[in-house]
Design a protein around this motif. Structure first.
Motif, PDB file in Angstrom:
ATOM      1  N   GLY A 150       0.598  -1.180   0.047  1.00 41.86           N
ATOM      2  CA  GLY A 150       0.018  -0.047   0.070  1.00 41.86           C
ATOM      3  C   GLY A 150       0.937   1.294  -0.015  1.00 41.86           C
ATOM      4  O   GLY A 150       0.195   2.423  -0.106  1.00 41.86           O
ATOM      5  N   ASP A 151       2.017   1.041   0.409  1.00 43.83           N
ATOM      6  CA  ASP A 151       2.932   2.408  -0.034  1.00 43.83           C
ATOM      7  C   ASP A 151       3.046   3.003  -1.173  1.00 43.83           C
ATOM      8  O   ASP A 151       3.170   2.006  -2.242  1.00 43.83           O
ATOM      9  N   THR A 152       3.143   4.166  -1.191  1.00 41.23           N
ATOM     10  CA  THR A 152       3.467   4.888  -2.549  1.00 41.23           C
ATOM     11  C   THR A 152       4.806   5.471  -2.741  1.00 41.23           C
ATOM     12  O   THR A 152       5.170   6.190  -1.610  1.00 41.23           O
ATOM     13  N   HIS A 153       5.317   5.672  -3.814  1.00 36.42           N
ATOM     14  CA  HIS A 153       6.787   6.422  -4.019  1.00 36.42           C
ATOM     15  C   HIS A 153       6.266   7.231  -5.326  1.00 36.42           C
ATOM     16  O   HIS A 153       6.056   6.580  -6.271  1.00 36.42           O
ATOM     17  N   THR A 154       6.581   8.572  -5.201  1.00 38.44           N
ATOM     18  CA  THR A 154       6.447   9.439  -6.388  1.00 38.44           C
ATOM     19  C   THR A 154       8.041   9.938  -6.941  1.00 38.44           C
ATOM     20  O   THR A 154       8.407  10.323  -5.993  1.00 38.44           O
ATOM     21  N   VAL A 155       7.956   9.743  -8.218  1.00 39.86           N
ATOM     22  CA  VAL A 155       9.379  10.310  -8.797  1.00 39.86           C
ATOM     23  C   VAL A 155       8.809  11.335  -9.960  1.00 39.86           C
ATOM     24  O   VAL A 155       8.040  11.188 -10.801  1.00 39.86           O
ATOM     25  N   ARG A 156       9.469  12.706  -9.559  1.00 39.62           N
ATOM     26  CA  ARG A 156       9.153  13.778 -10.516  1.00 39.62           C
ATOM     27  C   ARG A 156      10.517  13.948 -11.333  1.00 39.62           C
ATOM     28  O   ARG A 156      11.522  14.091 -10.896  1.00 39.62           O
ATOM     29  N   LEU A 157       9.956  14.040 -12.737  1.00 40.26           N
ATOM     30  CA  LEU A 157      11.201  14.274 -13.770  1.00 40.26           C
ATOM     31  C   LEU A 157      11.068  15.814 -13.906  1.00 40.26           C
ATOM     32  O   LEU A 157       9.933  16.332 -14.233  1.00 40.26           O
ATOM     33  N   GLY A 158      12.095  16.585 -13.700  1.00 33.52           N
ATOM     34  CA  GLY A 158      12.038  17.871 -13.781  1.00 33.52           C
ATOM     35  C   GLY A 158      12.107  18.295 -15.310  1.00 33.52           C
ATOM     36  O   GLY A 158      12.383  17.306 -16.159  1.00 33.52           O
ATOM     37  N   SER A 174      19.275  13.829 -16.611  1.00 33.46           N
ATOM     38  CA  SER A 174      17.647  14.018 -16.147  1.00 33.46           C
ATOM     39  C   SER A 174      17.881  14.486 -14.696  1.00 33.46           C
ATOM     40  O   SER A 174      18.788  13.961 -14.024  1.00 33.46           O
ATOM     41  N   PHE A 175      16.862  15.087 -14.289  1.00 31.48           N
ATOM     42  CA  PHE A 175      16.545  15.660 -12.787  1.00 31.48           C
ATOM     43  C   PHE A 175      15.576  14.934 -12.291  1.00 31.48           C
ATOM     44  O   PHE A 175      14.370  15.134 -12.605  1.00 31.48           O
ATOM     45  N   VAL A 176      15.599  14.404 -11.378  1.00 28.07           N
ATOM     46  CA  VAL A 176      14.436  13.867 -10.579  1.00 28.07           C
ATOM     47  C   VAL A 176      14.470  14.061  -9.094  1.00 28.07           C
ATOM     48  O   VAL A 176      15.332  14.467  -8.251  1.00 28.07           O
ATOM     49  N   GLN A 177      13.341  13.983  -8.564  1.00 30.56           N
ATOM     50  CA  GLN A 177      13.224  14.146  -7.041  1.00 30.56           C
ATOM     51  C   GLN A 177      12.040  13.203  -6.541  1.00 30.56           C
ATOM     52  O   GLN A 177      11.143  12.680  -7.381  1.00 30.56           O
ATOM     53  N   VAL A 178      12.237  12.574  -5.603  1.00 27.99           N
ATOM     54  CA  VAL A 178      11.428  11.539  -5.007  1.00 27.99           C
ATOM     55  C   VAL A 178      10.457  12.132  -3.816  1.00 27.99           C
ATOM     56  O   VAL A 178      10.900  12.923  -3.085  1.00 27.99           O
ATOM     57  N   SER A 179       9.398  11.387  -3.378  1.00 30.25           N
ATOM     58  CA  SER A 179       8.378  11.809  -2.528  1.00 30.25           C
ATOM     59  C   SER A 179       9.215  11.753  -1.101  1.00 30.25           C
ATOM     60  O   SER A 179       8.800  12.726  -0.407  1.00 30.25           O
ATOM     61  N   ASP A 180       9.977  10.885  -0.519  1.00 28.06           N
ATOM     62  CA  ASP A 180      10.170  11.109   0.735  1.00 28.06           C
ATOM     63  C   ASP A 180      11.613  11.632   0.858  1.00 28.06           C
ATOM     64  O   ASP A 180      12.408  11.593   1.967  1.00 28.06           O
ATOM     65  N   ARG A 181      12.327  12.374  -0.095  1.00 28.86           N
ATOM     66  CA  ARG A 181      13.512  13.121   0.133  1.00 28.86           C
ATOM     67  C   ARG A 181      13.409  14.443  -0.427  1.00 28.86           C
ATOM     68  O   ARG A 181      12.553  14.764  -1.587  1.00 28.86           O
ATOM     69  N   VAL A 182      14.148  15.380  -0.164  1.00 30.20           N
ATOM     70  CA  VAL A 182      13.960  16.836  -0.642  1.00 30.20           C
ATOM     71  C   VAL A 182      14.892  17.168  -1.766  1.00 30.20           C
ATOM     72  O   VAL A 182      14.715  17.824  -2.388  1.00 30.20           O
ATOM     73  N   GLU A 183      15.930  16.484  -1.895  1.00 24.81           N
ATOM     74  CA  GLU A 183      17.187  16.795  -2.852  1.00 24.81           C
ATOM     75  C   GLU A 183      16.754  16.408  -4.249  1.00 24.81           C
ATOM     76  O   GLU A 183      15.787  15.945  -4.458  1.00 24.81           O
ATOM     77  N   VAL A 184      17.515  17.145  -5.111  1.00 27.39           N
ATOM     78  CA  VAL A 184      17.296  17.131  -6.412  1.00 27.39           C
ATOM     79  C   VAL A 184      18.417  16.325  -6.951  1.00 27.39           C
ATOM     80  O   VAL A 184      19.673  16.530  -6.718  1.00 27.39           O
ATOM     81  N   PHE A 185      18.234  15.177  -7.858  1.00 27.66           N
ATOM     82  CA  PHE A 185      18.970  14.207  -8.155  1.00 27.66           C
ATOM     83  C   PHE A 185      19.246  14.105  -9.676  1.00 27.66           C
ATOM     84  O   PHE A 185      18.609  14.309 -10.569  1.00 27.66           O
ATOM     85  N   ARG A 186      20.720  14.339 -10.101  1.00 29.50           N
ATOM     86  CA  ARG A 186      20.931  14.333 -11.478  1.00 29.50           C
ATOM     87  C   ARG A 186      21.285  12.787 -11.809  1.00 29.50           C
ATOM     88  O   ARG A 186      22.104  12.299 -11.096  1.00 29.50           O
ATOM     89  N   THR A 187      20.540  12.205 -12.933  1.00 31.20           N
ATOM     90  CA  THR A 187      20.758  10.850 -13.157  1.00 31.20           C
ATOM     91  C   THR A 187      21.072  10.846 -14.655  1.00 31.20           C
ATOM     92  O   THR A 187      21.098  12.133 -15.186  1.00 31.20           O
ATOM     93  N   SER A 188      21.233   9.630 -15.351  1.00 26.96           N
ATOM     94  CA  SER A 188      21.395   9.466 -16.567  1.00 26.96           C
ATOM     95  C   SER A 188      20.089  10.007 -17.434  1.00 26.96           C
ATOM     96  O   SER A 188      18.984  10.232 -16.989  1.00 26.96           O
ATOM     97  N   ALA A 189      20.521  10.575 -18.816  1.00 31.72           N
ATOM     98  CA  ALA A 189      19.329  11.354 -19.435  1.00 31.72           C
ATOM     99  C   ALA A 189      18.330  10.081 -19.778  1.00 31.72           C
ATOM    100  O   ALA A 189      17.245  10.446 -19.870  1.00 31.72           O
ATOM    101  N   GLN A 190      18.725   8.895 -19.929  1.00 29.81           N
ATOM    102  CA  GLN A 190      17.824   7.644 -20.329  1.00 29.81           C
ATOM    103  C   GLN A 190      16.555   7.602 -19.056  1.00 29.81           C
ATOM    104  O   GLN A 190      15.297   7.502 -19.477  1.00 29.81           O
TER     105      GLN A 190
END
Length: 195
Positions: A163-171, A179-195
């Motif tokens: 029942g847990d949910t995890h949200t991933v936002r693609l900037g 690519s830049f992403v942010q997840v629901s349970d963390r405040v940082e912005v992550f730089r990850t691969s373009a894919q």
């Protein structure tokens, strides 16, 4: 001194438990091989070659010790994936397990799209879920980093078996190599691969 385990050149390593003093302290000197370094224990003149890895394993700035894992979830436990891109919203649900593996573990069922007007490529959805559940960052930026999180290019929501949910936002910030992403349970912005 030739092993650089003296007080001026060595790296001090303290390993702590719940006690007030370190459970173990040693000084790391020169690299002795691909998997070892020269070490010295406190208040001792003896130098040992120890299987602790090369000196570079310890000789890193504080930021390098940071966990670069963005999400680490069990792919098979994802029962629903929701994608939101602008006004477009898609929902994929995992179907029933087709059986068990030789170990007795259930095989994850295939994904299907809710109200799909066409045949679904379930393998593509599974690959996306696999990517989202095991993301790592190349760099970690602070929460105010300008990556287009206010108007994300896409939002993915993973619903887990429990029942847990995890949200991933693609900037929406455009970058050919990242690519830049942010997840629901963390405040940082992550730089990850373009894919």
């Amino acid at each position: 001194e030739q092993y650089t385990v003296d007080d001026q050149h060595a790296l001090r390593v303290d390993i702590w438990t719940s006690a007030d003093e370190p459970a173990l302290t040693f000084f790391v000197g020169k690299t002795a091989g691909p998997k070892s370094s020269f070490v010295r224990l406190p208040a001792s003149e003896a130098v040992y070659r120890a299987d602790v890895g090369p000196r570079t394993r310890f000789e890193r700035p504080a930021s390098s010790w940071r966990d670069r894992g963005i999400l680490s979830l069990e792919r098979a436990d994802v029962v629903e994936l929701r994608l939101q891109r602008g006004a477009e919203s898609l929902t994929f649900r995992r179907g029933a397990s087709p059986g068990t593996e030789a170990s007795g573990k259930p095989i994850p069922g295939p994904f299907d799209m809710v109200s799909a007007p066409f045949a679904l490529d379930a393998e593509s959805v599974e690959m996306l879920v696999r990517t989202l559940t095991r993301m790592r960052a190349g760099e970690i930026h602070n929460a105010s980093y300008q990556a287009g999180m206010e108007t994300p290019a896409a939002v993915a929501t993973l619903v887990m078996k429990n029942g847990d949910t995890h949200t991933v936002r693609l900037g929406s910030k455009l970058d050919e190599k990242a690519s830049f992403v942010q997840v629901s349970d963390r405040v940082e912005v992550f730089r990850t691969s373009a894919q």
